[in-house]
Write a protein that holds these residues in place. Structure first.
Motif, PDB file in Angstrom:
ATOM      1  N   GLU A  38      42.503  -8.220  -5.787  1.00  0.00           N
ATOM      2  CA  GLU A  38      43.453  -7.109  -5.890  1.00  0.00           C
ATOM      3  C   GLU A  38      43.544  -6.690  -7.348  1.00  0.00           C
ATOM      4  OE1 GLU A  38      45.635  -5.554  -3.597  1.00  0.00           O
ATOM      5  OE2 GLU A  38      44.504  -6.511  -1.980  1.00  0.00           O
ATOM      6  N   LYS A  39      43.478  -5.389  -7.606  1.00  0.00           N
ATOM      7  CA  LYS A  39      43.630  -4.843  -8.962  1.00  0.00           C
ATOM      8  C   LYS A  39      44.851  -3.928  -8.977  1.00  0.00           C
ATOM      9  CE  LYS A  39      39.590  -6.578 -10.265  1.00  0.00           C
ATOM     10  NZ  LYS A  39      39.519  -7.752 -11.137  1.00  0.00           N
ATOM     11  N   PRO A  40      45.507  -3.825 -10.140  1.00  0.00           N
ATOM     12  CA  PRO A  40      46.722  -3.009 -10.180  1.00  0.00           C
ATOM     13  C   PRO A  40      46.464  -1.511 -10.063  1.00  0.00           C
ATOM     14  CG  PRO A  40      46.215  -3.918 -12.350  1.00  0.00           C
ATOM     15  CD  PRO A  40      45.274  -4.561 -11.388  1.00  0.00           C
ATOM     16  N   GLU A 131      39.240   6.481 -13.334  1.00  0.00           N
ATOM     17  CA  GLU A 131      40.532   5.868 -13.043  1.00  0.00           C
ATOM     18  C   GLU A 131      41.347   6.827 -12.181  1.00  0.00           C
ATOM     19  OE1 GLU A 131      43.471   3.176 -15.689  1.00  0.00           O
ATOM     20  OE2 GLU A 131      43.074   5.163 -16.455  1.00  0.00           O
ATOM     21  N   TRP A 132      41.951   6.302 -11.131  1.00  0.00           N
ATOM     22  CA  TRP A 132      42.829   7.113 -10.266  1.00  0.00           C
ATOM     23  C   TRP A 132      44.214   6.512 -10.376  1.00  0.00           C
ATOM     24  CZ3 TRP A 132      43.737   7.003  -4.394  1.00  0.00           C
ATOM     25  CH2 TRP A 132      44.162   8.254  -3.936  1.00  0.00           C
ATOM     26  N   LYS A 133      45.084   7.198 -11.094  1.00  0.00           N
ATOM     27  CA  LYS A 133      46.403   6.637 -11.386  1.00  0.00           C
ATOM     28  C   LYS A 133      47.348   6.944 -10.231  1.00  0.00           C
ATOM     29  CE  LYS A 133      46.387   6.461 -16.406  1.00  0.00           C
ATOM     30  NZ  LYS A 133      46.624   5.014 -16.443  1.00  0.00           N
ATOM     31  N   THR A 134      47.621   5.922  -9.449  1.00  0.00           N
ATOM     32  CA  THR A 134      48.492   6.115  -8.286  1.00  0.00           C
ATOM     33  C   THR A 134      49.672   5.158  -8.301  1.00  0.00           C
ATOM     34  OG1 THR A 134      47.321   4.464  -6.962  1.00  0.00           O
ATOM     35  CG2 THR A 134      46.479   6.714  -6.885  1.00  0.00           C
ATOM     36  N   GLY A 135      49.568   4.123  -9.131  1.00  0.00           N
ATOM     37  CA  GLY A 135      50.612   3.103  -9.098  1.00  0.00           C
ATOM     38  C   GLY A 135      50.481   2.179  -7.904  1.00  0.00           C
ATOM     39  N   ARG A 136      49.424   2.338  -7.147  1.00  0.00           N
ATOM     40  CA  ARG A 136      49.192   1.507  -5.969  1.00  0.00           C
ATOM     41  C   ARG A 136      48.061   0.517  -6.254  1.00  0.00           C
ATOM     42  NH1 ARG A 136      52.183   0.802  -1.774  1.00  0.00           N
ATOM     43  NH2 ARG A 136      50.370   0.660  -0.411  1.00  0.00           N
ATOM     44  N   PRO A 137      48.176  -0.702  -5.766  1.00  0.00           N
ATOM     45  CA  PRO A 137      47.096  -1.667  -5.979  1.00  0.00           C
ATOM     46  C   PRO A 137      45.830  -1.271  -5.218  1.00  0.00           C
ATOM     47  CG  PRO A 137      48.744  -2.573  -4.489  1.00  0.00           C
ATOM     48  CD  PRO A 137      49.285  -1.270  -4.988  1.00  0.00           C
ATOM     49  N   SER A 146      20.228  -8.153  -2.710  1.00  0.00           N
ATOM     50  CA  SER A 146      18.992  -8.355  -3.474  1.00  0.00           C
ATOM     51  C   SER A 146      19.263  -9.077  -4.788  1.00  0.00           C
ATOM     52  CB  SER A 146      18.306  -7.004  -3.753  1.00  0.00           C
ATOM     53  OG  SER A 146      18.106  -6.284  -2.578  1.00  0.00           O
ATOM     54  N   GLY A 147      20.178 -10.025  -4.779  1.00  0.00           N
ATOM     55  CA  GLY A 147      20.476 -10.809  -5.977  1.00  0.00           C
ATOM     56  C   GLY A 147      21.316 -10.089  -7.012  1.00  0.00           C
ATOM     57  N   GLU A 148      21.744  -8.866  -6.706  1.00  0.00           N
ATOM     58  CA  GLU A 148      22.558  -8.081  -7.650  1.00  0.00           C
ATOM     59  C   GLU A 148      23.956  -7.885  -7.060  1.00  0.00           C
ATOM     60  OE1 GLU A 148      21.750  -6.600 -10.581  1.00  0.00           O
ATOM     61  OE2 GLU A 148      19.591  -6.192 -10.601  1.00  0.00           O
ATOM     62  N   ARG A 149      24.939  -7.796  -7.941  1.00  0.00           N
ATOM     63  CA  ARG A 149      26.314  -7.626  -7.494  1.00  0.00           C
ATOM     64  C   ARG A 149      26.714  -6.151  -7.499  1.00  0.00           C
ATOM     65  NH1 ARG A 149      29.303 -12.407  -7.693  1.00  0.00           N
ATOM     66  NH2 ARG A 149      28.084 -14.159  -8.483  1.00  0.00           N
ATOM     67  N   PHE A 150      27.531  -5.772  -6.534  1.00  0.00           N
ATOM     68  CA  PHE A 150      28.156  -4.454  -6.569  1.00  0.00           C
ATOM     69  C   PHE A 150      29.543  -4.560  -5.948  1.00  0.00           C
ATOM     70  CE2 PHE A 150      27.769  -2.741  -2.145  1.00  0.00           C
ATOM     71  CZ  PHE A 150      26.921  -3.696  -1.591  1.00  0.00           C
ATOM     72  N   THR A 151      30.331  -3.509  -6.093  1.00  0.00           N
ATOM     73  CA  THR A 151      31.710  -3.570  -5.612  1.00  0.00           C
ATOM     74  C   THR A 151      32.064  -2.331  -4.786  1.00  0.00           C
ATOM     75  OG1 THR A 151      32.425  -2.645  -7.735  1.00  0.00           O
ATOM     76  CG2 THR A 151      32.645  -5.024  -7.468  1.00  0.00           C
ATOM     77  N   VAL A 152      32.961  -2.547  -3.838  1.00  0.00           N
ATOM     78  CA  VAL A 152      33.528  -1.446  -3.051  1.00  0.00           C
ATOM     79  C   VAL A 152      35.041  -1.524  -3.202  1.00  0.00           C
ATOM     80  CG1 VAL A 152      33.843  -0.479  -0.747  1.00  0.00           C
ATOM     81  CG2 VAL A 152      31.607  -1.385  -1.410  1.00  0.00           C
ATOM     82  N   HIS A 153      35.656  -0.395  -3.542  1.00  0.00           N
ATOM     83  CA  HIS A 153      37.082  -0.354  -3.857  1.00  0.00           C
ATOM     84  C   HIS A 153      37.807   0.507  -2.832  1.00  0.00           C
ATOM     85  CE1 HIS A 153      36.023  -1.382  -8.220  1.00  0.00           C
ATOM     86  NE2 HIS A 153      34.874  -1.121  -7.637  1.00  0.00           N
ATOM     87  N   VAL A 154      38.992   0.084  -2.447  1.00  0.00           N
ATOM     88  CA  VAL A 154      39.785   0.936  -1.552  1.00  0.00           C
ATOM     89  C   VAL A 154      41.249   0.888  -1.967  1.00  0.00           C
ATOM     90  CG1 VAL A 154      40.002  -0.893   0.212  1.00  0.00           C
ATOM     91  CG2 VAL A 154      40.348   1.491   0.864  1.00  0.00           C
ATOM     92  N   CYS A 155      41.813   2.090  -2.063  1.00  0.00           N
ATOM     93  CA  CYS A 155      43.226   2.239  -2.438  1.00  0.00           C
ATOM     94  C   CYS A 155      43.869   3.195  -1.439  1.00  0.00           C
ATOM     95  CB  CYS A 155      43.322   2.811  -3.854  1.00  0.00           C
ATOM     96  SG  CYS A 155      45.006   3.139  -4.399  1.00  0.00           S
TER      97      CYS A 155
END
Lengths: 157, 118
Positions: A38-40, A131-137, A146-155
């Protein structure tokens, strides 16, 4: 748990299964979920990033962030084009389509008529932060392909 | 088979072409168009056996494209999109589309929907 929290949890759960399924079906790549945090705030960085807004009754944002070579590899697999022959516009277009497919798969699984998706937004570059400033986590899925990292974010709002 | 792929994403046009070949369709010629207006322009000059069209496109969306082309062309049309709402599917079929496939799709799904049409 509030209605909004429940909705957010269903989106996260849906993405956890959708991302590996879509990558397997379209890019013939095995994807593993390696962590959830979780990110702020909603912050997505490159080099390759895609965004889609939830613009219906349910508001929010889905974001994808991955290394350029990983994006090129996935796009090459789904198009049948050599990764090094993909132009920059091809890569940006492909990031948008990947984001579109992941978000669309999420929407289909959740089956909530209150979810409508915007057209995808895609970015490619060395150093930037969206950056999407919503004040929501924001929930961040950490994945490996394939040995590489990636991320998926949902707010969700 | 001659196919027209209408999608504002060049990457998605390549995905569809690759998927059709993987599904076992013999593609002799694949025409591409970036929106409905371009699609109608292609059809004014060339005849095709199958049209695969996106839903959301600039200038002329997939639904309007189907509506316009049905004034002169009866070629099978399959729509490919992430928007899977039943109402929209019904709307597309009412305007003359012959089938609908949601992304992501497999070659097997393409064969299942398109096979009976061509």
């Amino acid at each position: 748990m509030s209605n909004t929290d429940d909705h957010h949890a269903r989106l996260v759960e849906s993405l956890q299964s959708t991302v590996p399924e879509v990558m397997s079906t379209m890019a013939f790549a095995e994807v593993a979920v390696t962590g959830i945090s979780e990110k702020p705030e909603f912050c997505v960085s490159g080099p390759a990033a895609g965004l889609m807004l939830l613009i219906g009754e349910r508001k929010g944002m889905v974001g994808v962030s991955m290394p350029e070579l990983l994006a090129r590899g996935a796009i090459a697999n789904i198009t049948g084009v050599d990764p090094l022959s993909l132009s920059e516009p091809d890569v940006i277009d492909g990031i948008g389509e990947l984001t579109n497919m992941l978000s669309g798969g999420m929407k289909t699984k959740v089956a909530d008529p209150g979810i409508q998706l915007s057209p995808p937004i895609a970015a490619l570059g060395d150093e930037y932060l969206i950056e999407w400033k919503t004040g929501r986590p924001t929930t961040v899925l950490e994945l490996e392909m394939s040995g590489e990292r990636f991320t998926v974010h949902v707010c969700t709002l | 088979m001659r196919v027209l792929i209408v999608d504002d994403s060049g990457v998605m046009r390549k995905i569809v072409a690759k998927g059709l070949r993987q599904a076992g369709f013999k593609i002799d010629e694949a025409f591409e168009a970036g929106d409905g207006v371009e699609g109608l322009s292609v059809l004014a000059d060339s005849s095709v056996d199958l049209i695969v069209a996106d839903w959301n496109m600039p200038n002329m969306d997939g639904l309007t494209f189907v509506q316009e082309l049905r004034k002169t062309v009866q070629t099978p049309v399959v729509m490919i999109t992430t928007e899977g709402g039943e109402a929209k599917v019904s709307q597309a079929m009412a305007m003359g589309a012959n089938g609908h496939i949601k992304k992501p799709f497999t070659p097997e799904k393409l064969q299942e929907v398109i096979g009976p049409l061509v």
